[in-house]
Design an enzyme around this catalytic site. Sequence first.
Site, PDB file in Angstrom:
ATOM      1  N   HIS A  22      10.840 -11.592  69.997  1.00 40.29           N
ATOM      2  CA  HIS A  22      11.571 -10.327  69.836  1.00 40.29           C
ATOM      3  C   HIS A  22      11.507  -9.854  68.387  1.00 40.29           C
ATOM      4  O   HIS A  22      11.269  -8.676  68.114  1.00 40.29           O
ATOM      5  CB  HIS A  22      13.052 -10.501  70.207  1.00 40.29           C
ATOM      6  CG  HIS A  22      13.326 -10.753  71.660  1.00 40.29           C
ATOM      7  ND1 HIS A  22      14.040 -11.830  72.103  1.00 40.29           N
ATOM      8  CD2 HIS A  22      12.997 -10.047  72.764  1.00 40.29           C
ATOM      9  CE1 HIS A  22      14.150 -11.786  73.422  1.00 40.29           C
ATOM     10  NE2 HIS A  22      13.514 -10.710  73.850  1.00 40.29           N
ATOM     11  N   LYS A  46      20.001 -11.069  85.197  1.00 44.99           N
ATOM     12  CA  LYS A  46      19.359 -12.380  85.065  1.00 44.99           C
ATOM     13  C   LYS A  46      20.384 -13.496  84.859  1.00 44.99           C
ATOM     14  O   LYS A  46      19.999 -14.620  84.535  1.00 44.99           O
ATOM     15  CB  LYS A  46      18.399 -12.358  83.870  1.00 44.99           C
ATOM     16  CG  LYS A  46      17.226 -11.399  84.040  1.00 44.99           C
ATOM     17  CD  LYS A  46      16.398 -11.376  82.771  1.00 44.99           C
ATOM     18  CE  LYS A  46      15.188 -10.477  82.889  1.00 44.99           C
ATOM     19  NZ  LYS A  46      14.536 -10.311  81.593  1.00 44.99           N
ATOM     20  N   ARG A 101       3.516  -9.420  76.694  1.00 48.07           N
ATOM     21  CA  ARG A 101       3.105 -10.794  76.405  1.00 48.07           C
ATOM     22  C   ARG A 101       1.779 -11.118  77.073  1.00 48.07           C
ATOM     23  O   ARG A 101       0.879 -11.648  76.476  1.00 48.07           O
ATOM     24  CB  ARG A 101       4.162 -11.785  76.894  1.00 48.07           C
ATOM     25  CG  ARG A 101       5.289 -11.936  75.932  1.00 48.07           C
ATOM     26  CD  ARG A 101       6.476 -12.565  76.578  1.00 48.07           C
ATOM     27  NE  ARG A 101       7.108 -11.643  77.496  1.00 48.07           N
ATOM     28  CZ  ARG A 101       8.358 -11.700  77.843  1.00 48.07           C
ATOM     29  NH1 ARG A 101       9.115 -12.665  77.391  1.00 48.07           N
ATOM     30  NH2 ARG A 101       8.879 -10.817  78.662  1.00 48.07           N
ATOM     31  N   SER A 139      12.588 -15.786  76.460  1.00 48.23           N
ATOM     32  CA  SER A 139      13.964 -16.306  76.413  1.00 48.23           C
ATOM     33  C   SER A 139      14.218 -17.275  77.566  1.00 48.23           C
ATOM     34  O   SER A 139      14.854 -18.315  77.400  1.00 48.23           O
ATOM     35  CB  SER A 139      14.975 -15.163  76.506  1.00 48.23           C
ATOM     36  OG  SER A 139      14.840 -14.300  75.412  1.00 48.23           O
TER      37      SER A 139
HETATM   38  P1  ADP Z   1      14.026  -7.897  79.557  1.00 51.10           P
HETATM   39  O1  ADP Z   1      15.168  -8.613  80.162  1.00 51.10           O
HETATM   40  O2  ADP Z   1      14.112  -6.419  79.610  1.00 51.10           O
HETATM   41  O3  ADP Z   1      12.661  -8.459  79.918  1.00 51.10           O
HETATM   42  P2  ADP Z   1      13.891  -9.315  77.151  1.00 51.10           P
HETATM   43  O4  ADP Z   1      15.009  -9.554  76.223  1.00 51.10           O
HETATM   44  O5  ADP Z   1      13.406 -10.479  77.926  1.00 51.10           O
HETATM   45  O6  ADP Z   1      14.262  -8.158  78.065  1.00 51.10           O
HETATM   46  O7  ADP Z   1      12.695  -8.662  76.370  1.00 51.10           O
HETATM   47  C1  ADP Z   1      12.805  -7.396  75.776  1.00 51.10           C
HETATM   48  C2  ADP Z   1      11.446  -6.881  75.494  1.00 51.10           C
HETATM   49  O8  ADP Z   1      10.815  -7.761  74.579  1.00 51.10           O
HETATM   50  C3  ADP Z   1      10.509  -6.803  76.697  1.00 51.10           C
HETATM   51  O9  ADP Z   1       9.696  -5.670  76.533  1.00 51.10           O
HETATM   52  C4  ADP Z   1       9.701  -8.052  76.593  1.00 51.10           C
HETATM   53  O10 ADP Z   1       8.429  -7.891  77.199  1.00 51.10           O
HETATM   54  C5  ADP Z   1       9.573  -8.157  75.089  1.00 51.10           C
HETATM   55  N1  ADP Z   1       9.301  -9.510  74.652  1.00 51.10           N
HETATM   56  C6  ADP Z   1      10.071 -10.605  74.776  1.00 51.10           C
HETATM   57  N2  ADP Z   1       9.471 -11.689  74.248  1.00 51.10           N
HETATM   58  C7  ADP Z   1       8.262 -11.258  73.763  1.00 51.10           C
HETATM   59  C8  ADP Z   1       7.161 -11.902  73.108  1.00 51.10           C
HETATM   60  N3  ADP Z   1       7.153 -13.201  72.857  1.00 51.10           N
HETATM   61  N4  ADP Z   1       6.094 -11.131  72.779  1.00 51.10           N
HETATM   62  C9  ADP Z   1       6.078  -9.807  73.052  1.00 51.10           C
HETATM   63  N5  ADP Z   1       7.075  -9.152  73.668  1.00 51.10           N
HETATM   64  C10 ADP Z   1       8.160  -9.856  74.021  1.00 51.10           C
END
Ligand code: ADP
Length: 173
Positions: A22, A46, A101, A139
């Site tokens: 993030h 989630k 990702r 996460s």
């Molecule tokens: P969501 O629950 O909407 O997936 P997240 O908190 O998991 O939210 O992620 C928020 C955003 O950050 C999403 O667009 C996700 O694809 C991106 N993201 C999370 N981890 C990574 C990473 N390691 N590399 C690139 N993008 C990421």
Amino acid sequence: MTSQQQRVGVYPGSFDPITNGHMDIILRATKVVDRLIIGVASNTNKGPLFSLDERVAMVKDEVARAKKDGASGVIEVRAFDSLLMDFVSTVKASVIIRGLRAVSDFEYEFQIAGMNRRLNPNVEPLFLMASEKNQFIASRLVKEIGRLGGDVSSFVSPQTEAHLKARIAAKKT
Ligand code: ADP
């Protein structure tokens, strides 16, 4: 520059908890928008490990540390519990930042972006990729590794790691 000319971007997510992936996206996003608003979603389906307030506090903490370490750009952190597109118009953003990702993220993101465009055609989605070392971090996996006693120190900050360990330990008792 007036606020109307400023390019405002929203980076929405659950941030449960915030990872190095993030942060990688956040720092890249500050280079393409004038003002970045990190939107921490309350209505995550989630089953979050951390409450909304905790997630917001952890994101604020990481951003403050990044700024201390020299990160530039205007970054704000806000919670939201409405439809993303409503939040985006409330803060007058014209860009939604998402991270990609792997190919597996693409289908979901493509569908959401298409539907959001119907809701507001003036808002552009912008997809960014983290650096190679942060690309695979999720996460969900960080929590899973943490629960099983694995080392998460290369995926999250020491502060987030401590919060994670404490929460997992508390859940076990
Ligand atoms: P969501 O629950 O909407 O997936 P997240 O908190 O998991 O939210 O992620 C928020 C955003 O950050 C999403 O667009 C996700 O694809 C991106 N993201 C999370 N981890 C990574 C990473 N390691 N590399 C690139 N993008 C990421």
